[in-house]
Scaffold this motif. Sequence first.
Motif, PDB file in Angstrom:
ATOM      1  N   LEU A  52       0.924  -1.911  -0.222  1.00 54.62           N
ATOM      2  CA  LEU A  52       0.276   0.146  -0.307  1.00 54.62           C
ATOM      3  C   LEU A  52       0.781   1.091   0.070  1.00 54.62           C
ATOM      4  O   LEU A  52       2.203   1.683   0.898  1.00 54.62           O
ATOM      5  CB  LEU A  52      -0.877   0.451   1.007  1.00 54.62           C
ATOM      6  N   VAL A  53       1.029   2.725  -0.833  1.00 53.65           N
ATOM      7  CA  VAL A  53       1.316   2.852  -1.030  1.00 53.65           C
ATOM      8  C   VAL A  53       0.505   4.281  -0.239  1.00 53.65           C
ATOM      9  O   VAL A  53      -0.221   4.924  -0.105  1.00 53.65           O
ATOM     10  CB  VAL A  53       1.909   3.922  -2.757  1.00 53.65           C
ATOM     11  N   LYS A  54       1.876   4.953   0.620  1.00 48.81           N
ATOM     12  CA  LYS A  54       1.275   6.540   1.092  1.00 48.81           C
ATOM     13  C   LYS A  54       1.254   7.376   0.430  1.00 48.81           C
ATOM     14  O   LYS A  54       2.378   7.703  -0.595  1.00 48.81           O
ATOM     15  CB  LYS A  54       2.756   6.586   2.468  1.00 48.81           C
ATOM     16  N   PRO A  55       0.811   8.561   1.097  1.00 49.77           N
ATOM     17  CA  PRO A  55      -0.597   8.681   1.825  1.00 49.77           C
ATOM     18  C   PRO A  55      -1.546   7.862   1.256  1.00 49.77           C
ATOM     19  O   PRO A  55      -1.705   7.384   0.224  1.00 49.77           O
ATOM     20  CB  PRO A  55      -0.552  10.088   1.978  1.00 49.77           C
ATOM     21  N   PHE A  56      -2.062   7.263   2.209  1.00 50.68           N
ATOM     22  CA  PHE A  56      -3.422   5.436   2.089  1.00 50.68           C
ATOM     23  C   PHE A  56      -4.471   6.819   2.985  1.00 50.68           C
ATOM     24  O   PHE A  56      -3.985   7.074   4.202  1.00 50.68           O
ATOM     25  CB  PHE A  56      -3.460   4.974   2.413  1.00 50.68           C
ATOM     26  N   ALA A  57      -5.752   6.049   2.619  1.00 52.50           N
ATOM     27  CA  ALA A  57      -7.164   5.854   3.548  1.00 52.50           C
ATOM     28  C   ALA A  57      -6.726   4.919   4.635  1.00 52.50           C
ATOM     29  O   ALA A  57      -6.545   3.886   4.339  1.00 52.50           O
ATOM     30  CB  ALA A  57      -8.521   6.509   3.012  1.00 52.50           C
ATOM     31  N   PHE A  58      -7.398   5.814   6.080  1.00 52.43           N
ATOM     32  CA  PHE A  58      -7.432   4.567   6.277  1.00 52.43           C
ATOM     33  C   PHE A  58      -8.024   3.509   6.468  1.00 52.43           C
ATOM     34  O   PHE A  58      -7.964   2.245   7.096  1.00 52.43           O
ATOM     35  CB  PHE A  58      -7.562   5.014   8.185  1.00 52.43           C
TER      36      PHE A  58
END
Length: 224
Positions: free
Chosen positions: A98-104
Amino acid sequence: MRILIVEDEPKTAAYVRKGLTEQGYVVDVASDGFDGLHLATTSNYDLVLLDVMLPGLNGWELLEGLRERQATPVLFLSARDEVEDRVKGLKLGADDYLVKPFAFSELLARVQNILRRAPQQREQPLRFADLEVDPLRRRVSRAGDRIDLTGKEYALLNYFMRHAGEICSRTLIAENVWDMNFDSDTNVVDVAVRRLRSKIDDPYAQKLIHTIRGVGYVFDVRSP
């Protein structure tokens, strides 16, 4: 379920830890690769959330060291968004990237998906009297009635059921469910127990959560 976060950025680690804890998971954090590998290989975790750029061992090296010993699921959380990086992580044995930034919300969905398909998570339902908890689907029912719990209520019930018949002090409950030191001036444990009781005990004649005055609680079958 226990999750290890290996992340050297304090704000990111705190954000993810808070969110997962609110969902009922027990979460530990390591801020460098060496500590992360040590924790991952000496404790029983259901999932490791792993950054790539870490002091000491980087995420690639940590994963290689982990895969030499065990098959704990790993989800990479990284700002490195090149296709080559994602492919490298998966080839090394990561379960997802999962690539940052990400939604929680997306992180949580990926965490739940990994835990659902992990062989070691196929636990049998927990049963006590007419109460049943399905750890895989996080479903709770009593006498056939579906009961909706918050993440923290679920974690509290899970703790009680795994320690049925034992006296659980407020200190132990706070440490295991909230991952915090118990402050005698706070009533967070009592409030949570009261809310849980209102859902799994109050509508039924047979009570399962009993107060041990001055100590804590016991989860047991007693006469109405």
